[in-house]
Scaffold this motif. Sequence first.
Motif: not given
Length: 112
Positions: A34-36, A40-43, A88, A91
């Motif tokens: 994932y990335r944030q 912004k929200e984590r995506e 970003a 994760y």
Amino acid sequence: QVQLVESGGGLVQPGGSLRLSCAASRSFNVMGWYRQAPGKERELVAMFAGGNNIRYADSVKGRFTISRDKAQTTVSLQMNSLKPEDTAVYYCKAISGPLNYWGQGTQVTVSS
């Protein structure tokens, strides 16, 4: 205690490449990235979602490739043709039943 340790982040110019790796202390069938970005929200970026099911965010399809070792303890993300909007904290995430595990994150910055 499960540990996920990411490596491979850094600063790269637009159009460049980076490879991220995540080493887990045990095997996981469901594992990915994932990335944030700031504000912004984590995506989801890319994920081995069980069986042979691999999911990619539309924004990275054709540029990023997720892979893993046979032991399913290490998952990697090859990122090519990087864009500034890919900047970003990335994760690693692993899922086992109802439990979600996260790594500490690694910064990826795409800038000239």
